[in-house]
Scaffold this motif. Structure first.
Motif, PDB file in Angstrom:
ATOM      1  N   GLY A  94       0.795  -1.217   0.000  1.00 35.40           N
ATOM      2  CA  GLY A  94       0.000   0.000   0.000  1.00 35.40           C
ATOM      3  C   GLY A  94       0.825   1.264   0.000  1.00 35.40           C
ATOM      4  N   VAL A  95       2.045   1.195   0.526  1.00 35.96           N
ATOM      5  CA  VAL A  95       2.907   2.374   0.616  1.00 35.96           C
ATOM      6  C   VAL A  95       3.453   2.765  -0.753  1.00 35.96           C
ATOM      7  CG1 VAL A  95       4.919   3.354   1.825  1.00 35.96           C
ATOM      8  CG2 VAL A  95       3.426   1.752   3.008  1.00 35.96           C
ATOM      9  N   LEU A  96       3.285   1.885  -1.736  1.00 33.41           N
ATOM     10  CA  LEU A  96       3.648   2.269  -3.100  1.00 33.41           C
ATOM     11  C   LEU A  96       2.799   3.447  -3.584  1.00 33.41           C
ATOM     12  CD1 LEU A  96       4.047  -1.272  -4.720  1.00 33.41           C
ATOM     13  CD2 LEU A  96       5.880   0.393  -4.336  1.00 33.41           C
ATOM     14  N   LEU A  97       1.579   3.581  -3.055  1.00 35.07           N
ATOM     15  CA  LEU A  97       0.718   4.685  -3.494  1.00 35.07           C
ATOM     16  C   LEU A  97       1.336   6.035  -3.130  1.00 35.07           C
ATOM     17  CD1 LEU A  97      -1.866   5.747  -4.797  1.00 35.07           C
ATOM     18  CD2 LEU A  97      -3.029   5.412  -2.593  1.00 35.07           C
ATOM     19  N   PRO A  98       1.630   6.339  -1.854  1.00 32.40           N
ATOM     20  CA  PRO A  98       2.286   7.622  -1.580  1.00 32.40           C
ATOM     21  C   PRO A  98       3.688   7.694  -2.143  1.00 32.40           C
ATOM     22  CG  PRO A  98       2.177   6.304   0.429  1.00 32.40           C
ATOM     23  CD  PRO A  98       1.327   5.609  -0.599  1.00 32.40           C
ATOM     24  N   ALA A 115      -5.387   0.737  13.398  1.00 31.39           N
ATOM     25  CA  ALA A 115      -4.020   1.254  13.208  1.00 31.39           C
ATOM     26  C   ALA A 115      -3.986   2.722  12.830  1.00 31.39           C
ATOM     27  CB  ALA A 115      -3.304   0.429  12.144  1.00 31.39           C
ATOM     28  N   VAL A 116      -5.148   3.395  12.779  1.00 35.35           N
ATOM     29  CA  VAL A 116      -5.169   4.795  12.350  1.00 35.35           C
ATOM     30  C   VAL A 116      -5.681   5.692  13.474  1.00 35.35           C
ATOM     31  CG1 VAL A 116      -5.482   4.212   9.916  1.00 35.35           C
ATOM     32  CG2 VAL A 116      -7.495   4.591  11.347  1.00 35.35           C
ATOM     33  N   PHE A 117      -5.174   6.932  13.483  1.00 35.58           N
ATOM     34  CA  PHE A 117      -5.662   7.910  14.458  1.00 35.58           C
ATOM     35  C   PHE A 117      -5.252   9.315  14.032  1.00 35.58           C
ATOM     36  CE2 PHE A 117      -5.436  10.728  18.071  1.00 35.58           C
ATOM     37  CZ  PHE A 117      -6.658  10.495  18.687  1.00 35.58           C
ATOM     38  N   VAL A 153      11.433   8.541  14.085  1.00 29.13           N
ATOM     39  CA  VAL A 153      10.764   7.611  13.177  1.00 29.13           C
ATOM     40  C   VAL A 153       9.738   8.377  12.345  1.00 29.13           C
ATOM     41  CG1 VAL A 153       9.221   5.616  13.049  1.00 29.13           C
ATOM     42  CG2 VAL A 153      11.078   5.651  14.730  1.00 29.13           C
ATOM     43  N   ARG A 154       9.698   8.093  11.057  1.00 30.97           N
ATOM     44  CA  ARG A 154       8.712   8.710  10.167  1.00 30.97           C
ATOM     45  C   ARG A 154       7.596   7.713   9.863  1.00 30.97           C
ATOM     46  NH1 ARG A 154       6.741   9.534   5.268  1.00 30.97           N
ATOM     47  NH2 ARG A 154       7.779   7.699   4.400  1.00 30.97           N
ATOM     48  N   ARG A 155       6.345   8.180   9.994  1.00 28.41           N
ATOM     49  CA  ARG A 155       5.173   7.364   9.681  1.00 28.41           C
ATOM     50  C   ARG A 155       4.311   8.078   8.658  1.00 28.41           C
ATOM     51  NH1 ARG A 155       5.971   7.014  15.208  1.00 28.41           N
ATOM     52  NH2 ARG A 155       6.299   4.885  16.009  1.00 28.41           N
ATOM     53  N   GLN A 156       3.506   7.319   7.957  1.00 21.48           N
ATOM     54  CA  GLN A 156       2.504   7.905   7.067  1.00 21.48           C
ATOM     55  C   GLN A 156       1.473   8.632   7.924  1.00 21.48           C
ATOM     56  OE1 GLN A 156       2.612   7.918   3.800  1.00 21.48           O
ATOM     57  NE2 GLN A 156       0.605   8.839   3.374  1.00 21.48           N
ATOM     58  N   ASP A 157       1.138   9.851   7.549  1.00 21.92           N
ATOM     59  CA  ASP A 157       0.256  10.686   8.343  1.00 21.92           C
ATOM     60  C   ASP A 157      -1.046   9.957   8.681  1.00 21.92           C
ATOM     61  OD1 ASP A 157      -0.783  12.851   9.656  1.00 21.92           O
ATOM     62  OD2 ASP A 157      -1.048  14.103   7.875  1.00 21.92           O
ATOM     63  N   TYR A 201       3.043   1.411   8.618  1.00 26.37           N
ATOM     64  CA  TYR A 201       4.397   1.494   8.082  1.00 26.37           C
ATOM     65  C   TYR A 201       5.205   2.581   8.780  1.00 26.37           C
ATOM     66  CZ  TYR A 201       8.273   2.285   4.890  1.00 26.37           C
ATOM     67  OH  TYR A 201       9.538   2.434   4.368  1.00 26.37           O
ATOM     68  N   GLU A 202       6.452   2.280   9.065  1.00 26.76           N
ATOM     69  CA  GLU A 202       7.363   3.278   9.617  1.00 26.76           C
ATOM     70  C   GLU A 202       8.778   3.023   9.111  1.00 26.76           C
ATOM     71  OE1 GLU A 202       8.637   1.481  13.950  1.00 26.76           O
ATOM     72  OE2 GLU A 202       6.699   2.514  13.837  1.00 26.76           O
ATOM     73  N   GLU A 203       9.574   4.071   9.127  1.00 28.63           N
ATOM     74  CA  GLU A 203      10.970   3.976   8.713  1.00 28.63           C
ATOM     75  C   GLU A 203      11.754   5.037   9.476  1.00 28.63           C
ATOM     76  OE1 GLU A 203      10.563   4.630   4.497  1.00 28.63           O
ATOM     77  OE2 GLU A 203      10.825   6.803   4.695  1.00 28.63           O
TER      78      GLU A 203
END
Length: 385
Positions: free
Chosen positions: A58-62, A111-113, A326-330, A336-338
């Motif tokens: 899914g992270v391929l989209l952003p 997993a979202v907030f 750590v960076r996460r998708q907003d 996902y994190e990196e």
């Protein structure tokens, strides 16, 4: 510290700074090539070298919408022929729901907030991902008609006013994103909908402006409560930069604009984060187009900021968001994190928006920057230049 007191990032002449921009651009294009995803159509990108696309498809989209918009901005998309573009548009639209929203696969309720209200959380995430996805599709095919069924409820004045009444100005940054994304969708309906929807969409903008006019803080030009506190003032700036896109798109003068410019010029022209840095540049670069107020100070600030941004480029040619943590998708708090510090398509695109907007003020006509056409990050008054 004021812009005039801040240390100069380097002592480059304009010619030398331009050469640095060109070299940085070439390095970024090489880096974007390096994150190409071999398992998808031409143009699909991982978000970084740390991104395992098999584990996080899914992270391929952003990864891709950021990368496509970055390529369009600094180089155009000429390397993609008509068939490539059509295939990539179809790839994007595979992430689209029936009513037109785009969603990253793998995101789930637990997993979202963004807010305690789950519907508000999903609306924020959906608006964000959809706006960027549509912008990338528009870059690939400006004639593609977007599916904006999900935004039609806001054509009803009562629905729109009720939604605006629920905006929480204790968090103006988040709400600024919500509003600019919605405004972009409404403008899309105004441009591509049937005659009745076009009229209804046009009628939403006076409502949006009225809400803003009633709640804007005259001493700052921003929105948000508690702006006497530095952290709250900064969040108000980050939100207002998004709100201002409504004014740019309608060619309306911004109330209390000079106060906003004064504040931005107190910000040290140095790298902080990809979001805050592009917001400050966006505010000042548009101010330079719309007013002569403190024009010399703005140009000095932007010149220093370009140097600081170029100094922050990673050796691999990409850019990072921040250096630590750590960076996460907003909004995807449990997904996902990196690590921060590594180059990623999100930060690389944001950094190049800031460089390009500053360069467009400092050296008009020097480069053919291709800013995005619709409201949202990367939008520039006047569109593609």
């Amino acid at each position: 510290m004021s812009a005039m007191d801040a240390p100069v990032a380097n002592s480059d002449t304009d010619a030398a700074l331009k050469r640095r921009i060109d070299a940085a651009r070439d390095a970024t294009l090489t880096w974007l090539d390096s994150v190409a995803f071999a398992g998808g159509p031409k143009g699909v990108m991982r978000i970084s070298h740390a991104h395992d696309a098999d584990a996080w498809p899914g992270v391929l989209l952003p990864g891709t919408y950021n990368g496509i918009l970055c390529r369009e901005l600094i180089d155009g998309l000429d390397r993609l022929d008509g068939e490539d573009r059509a295939t990539l548009v179809a790839w994007f639209e595979a992430f689209r729901t029936e009513d037109g929203r785009f969603r990253m696969t793998g995101m789930h309720d637990t997993a979202v907030f963004k807010k305690p209200d789950r519907d508000e959380t999903w609306r924020y995430i959906d608006f964000h991902v959809t706006n960027y996805s549509l912008a990338a599709i528009e870059a690939l095919n400006p004639d593609r008609i977007p599916n904006l069924i999900f935004a039609r409820p806001w054509l009803d004045p009562i629905y729109l006013k009720a939604w605006l009444a629920d905006r929480d100005l204790r968090d103006p940054w988040q709400e600024g994103n919500n509003i600019v994304n919605l405004a972009s969708f409404l403008a899309g309906i105004e441009r591509t909908g049937d005659a009745a929807d076009q009229r209804a969409a046009a009628a939403t903008f006076p409502i949006l402006f009225d809400w803003h006019d009633r709640l804007q803080e005259p001493t700052t030009g921003f929105w948000g409560v508690g702006q006497s506190e530095p952290d709250r003032r900064l969040e108000a700036v980050a939100g207002a930069v998004h709100n201002y896109h409504l004014w740019y798109s309608r060619r309306r003068p911004i109330p209390y604009h000079e106060r906003a410019i004064d504040y931005a010029l107190t910000w040290n022209p140095a790298v902080f984060s990809a979001c805050i840095d592009v917001d400050m540049v966006d505010l000042l670069a548009h101010a330079a187009l719309l007013t002569d107020y403190r024009r010399s100070d703005i140009e000095t600030w932007l010149h220093r900021m370009v140097g600081a941004l170029l100094d922050a480029q990673n050796p691999d040619g990409g850019f990072c968001d921040e250096r630590e943590g750590v960076r996460r998708q907003d909004g995807w708090v449990g997904g996902y994190e990196e690590p921060h510090g590594i180059s990623n398509t999100f930060a690389t695109w944001f950094r190049w928006i800031a460089i390009a907007m500053a360069a467009d003020v400092l050296w008009p006509g020097w480069r053919h920057w291709r800013f995005r056409r619709s409201m949202g990050i990367g939008y520039r008054l006047g569109g593609v230049t």
